[in-house]
Enzyme design. Structure first.
Site, PDB file in Angstrom:
ATOM      1  N   HIS A 220      -1.248  10.923   0.705  1.00  0.00           N
ATOM      2  CA  HIS A 220      -2.197   9.814   0.853  1.00  0.00           C
ATOM      3  C   HIS A 220      -3.426  10.122  -0.007  1.00  0.00           C
ATOM      4  CE1 HIS A 220      -4.099   6.445   2.861  1.00  0.00           C
ATOM      5  NE2 HIS A 220      -5.182   7.190   2.965  1.00  0.00           N
TER       6      HIS A 220
ATOM      7  N   ASN B 148       4.300  12.747   3.770  1.00  0.00           N
ATOM      8  CA  ASN B 148       3.716  11.662   2.967  1.00  0.00           C
ATOM      9  C   ASN B 148       2.502  12.206   2.230  1.00  0.00           C
ATOM     10  OD1 ASN B 148       3.242   8.971   2.067  1.00  0.00           O
ATOM     11  ND2 ASN B 148       1.651   8.759   3.614  1.00  0.00           N
TER      12      ASN B 148
ATOM     13  N   GLY C  35       2.535   6.502  13.691  1.00  0.00           N
ATOM     14  CA  GLY C  35       1.373   5.717  13.260  1.00  0.00           C
ATOM     15  C   GLY C  35       1.314   5.582  11.747  1.00  0.00           C
ATOM     16  N   VAL C  36       0.268   4.918  11.266  1.00  0.00           N
ATOM     17  CA  VAL C  36       0.085   4.774   9.817  1.00  0.00           C
ATOM     18  C   VAL C  36      -0.942   5.816   9.355  1.00  0.00           C
ATOM     19  CG1 VAL C  36      -0.662   3.233   7.964  1.00  0.00           C
ATOM     20  CG2 VAL C  36       0.652   2.324   9.886  1.00  0.00           C
ATOM     21  N   ASP C  37      -0.481   6.797   8.560  1.00  0.00           N
ATOM     22  CA  ASP C  37      -1.345   7.852   8.009  1.00  0.00           C
ATOM     23  C   ASP C  37      -2.024   8.688   9.092  1.00  0.00           C
ATOM     24  OD1 ASP C  37      -0.699   6.865   5.453  1.00  0.00           O
ATOM     25  OD2 ASP C  37      -2.370   5.450   5.493  1.00  0.00           O
TER      26      ASP C  37
ATOM     27  N   ARG D  52      12.639  -4.780   9.407  1.00  0.00           N
ATOM     28  CA  ARG D  52      12.445  -3.397   8.994  1.00  0.00           C
ATOM     29  C   ARG D  52      13.541  -2.469   9.524  1.00  0.00           C
ATOM     30  NH1 ARG D  52       6.736  -1.202  10.186  1.00  0.00           N
ATOM     31  NH2 ARG D  52       7.604  -0.499  12.144  1.00  0.00           N
TER      32      ARG D  52
ATOM     33  N   ASP E 150       4.237  10.549  11.464  1.00  0.00           N
ATOM     34  CA  ASP E 150       4.563  10.227  12.856  1.00  0.00           C
ATOM     35  C   ASP E 150       4.655   8.708  12.984  1.00  0.00           C
ATOM     36  OD1 ASP E 150       1.979   9.278  12.901  1.00  0.00           O
ATOM     37  OD2 ASP E 150       1.193  10.828  14.234  1.00  0.00           O
TER      38      ASP E 150
ATOM     39  N   GLY F 131       5.989   6.735  -9.925  1.00  0.00           N
ATOM     40  CA  GLY F 131       6.682   7.988  -9.623  1.00  0.00           C
ATOM     41  C   GLY F 131       6.088   9.227 -10.261  1.00  0.00           C
TER      42      GLY F 131
HETATM   43  C1  GRF Z   1      -0.396   7.782  -5.183  1.00  0.00           C
HETATM   44  O1  GRF Z   1      -1.798   7.747  -5.258  1.00  0.00           O
HETATM   45  C2  GRF Z   1       0.022   7.967  -3.755  1.00  0.00           C
HETATM   46  O2  GRF Z   1      -0.817   8.808  -3.031  1.00  0.00           O
HETATM   47  C3  GRF Z   1      -0.085   6.555  -3.261  1.00  0.00           C
HETATM   48  O3  GRF Z   1       0.418   5.752  -4.316  1.00  0.00           O
HETATM   49  C4  GRF Z   1       0.217   6.432  -5.532  1.00  0.00           C
HETATM   50  C5  GRF Z   1       1.599   6.550  -6.130  1.00  0.00           C
HETATM   51  O4  GRF Z   1       1.621   7.175  -7.320  1.00  0.00           O
HETATM   52  N1  GRF Z   1       0.579   6.392  -2.002  1.00  0.00           N
HETATM   53  P1  GRF Z   1       2.974   7.595  -8.017  1.00  0.00           P
HETATM   54  O5  GRF Z   1       4.002   6.468  -7.834  1.00  0.00           O
HETATM   55  O6  GRF Z   1       3.442   8.876  -7.424  1.00  0.00           O
HETATM   56  O7  GRF Z   1       2.601   7.726  -9.459  1.00  0.00           O
END
Ligand code: GRF
Length: 230
Positions: A115, A113, A149-151, A71, A147, A18
């Protein structure tokens, strides 16, 4: 552009330590973004994100994906909680579950999100390792709308991080994470200011952006070589 009169209500979903959540908690507390986190949901009861939520006194709960058979049920439980909390924007911060079509439809262009790569390069998992092994000279991070899709959703903001000769997966991940903590609050503030408009795959930033001219001149080279002949 319609100005917001109340703070944007955020629902943050996290699975791990987090640190991105923390950067958003801090940005809200310091009034760097016009938003408040009204709910933190973790799918993992051991997530460090839950402790961060507790320390900050933010309403939190665990919705454990393992207790659902599929899911859809898991997504439905999260949607119900977020709607109950009247969330304006859903923020996935290290949330390690794929959100389904029902979820995306419940919050159209209202899920973000982060990434740890420069999308559309390296979607999916273990992307810092993949970037390193690919021989790319740059990687970075991306905040995008989610959306089906994935990423794959429309990109809001990216930060570029050079890949250094002696980088390991850990060192590259750490430098990317530092930038994640900068760009996620920025993306949320652009949303809070009603400055984002999605047109197809592109996100148009409606506010006049003072830095645009500077950016035009900022080209990065890696390696940053110079030569007298060019
Ligand atoms: C981050 O690199 C995020 O982009 C990825 O997982 C990691 C999570 O980090 N999806 P945190 O839990 O916010 O420290």
């Amino acid at each position: 552009m319609k100005k917001r009169t109340t703070k944007l209500r955020l629902g943050v979903l996290a699975s791990g330590s987090g640190t991105n959540l923390q950067s958003i908690i801090d940005a809200c507390a310091n009034d760097n973004i016009d938003a408040q986190i009204v709910r933190i949901i973790c799918n993992n009861p051991d997530a460090g994100a839950l402790q961060r939520a507790e320390r900050a006194g933010i309403p939190r709960c665990c919705i454990n994906h393992r207790v659902f058979t599929g899911r859809r049920g898991f997504d439905a439980a999260i949607i119900e909680q977020l709607q109950h909390d009247a969330v304006d924007l859903v923020v996935l911060a290290g949330f390690m579950r794929i959100v389904g079509a029902d979820f995306v439809q419940a919050f159209p262009q209202r899920i973000m999100n982060i990434h740890p790569a420069l999308l559309p390069a390296f979607p999916g998992l273990q992307v810092q390792k993949k970037a390193l092994e690919s021989g790319a000279r740059f990687s970075g991070c991306t905040v995008h709308f989610v959306d089906a899709g994935v990423d794959t959703g429309p990109i809001i903001i990216q930060a570029v991080v050079p890949i250094l000769a002696d980088d390991t997966e850990e060192s590259l991940s750490a430098r990317i994470l530092e930038q994640e903590h900068r760009i996620y609050p920025l993306a949320i503030q652009l949303f809070a200011a009603n400055a984002l408009k999605v047109e197809g795959q592109r996100v148009i930033i409606e506010q006049a952006w003072a830095g645009a001219d500077k950016l035009r001149a900022e080209v990065l080279l890696n390696p940053p070589y110079t030569t007298k002949t060019i």
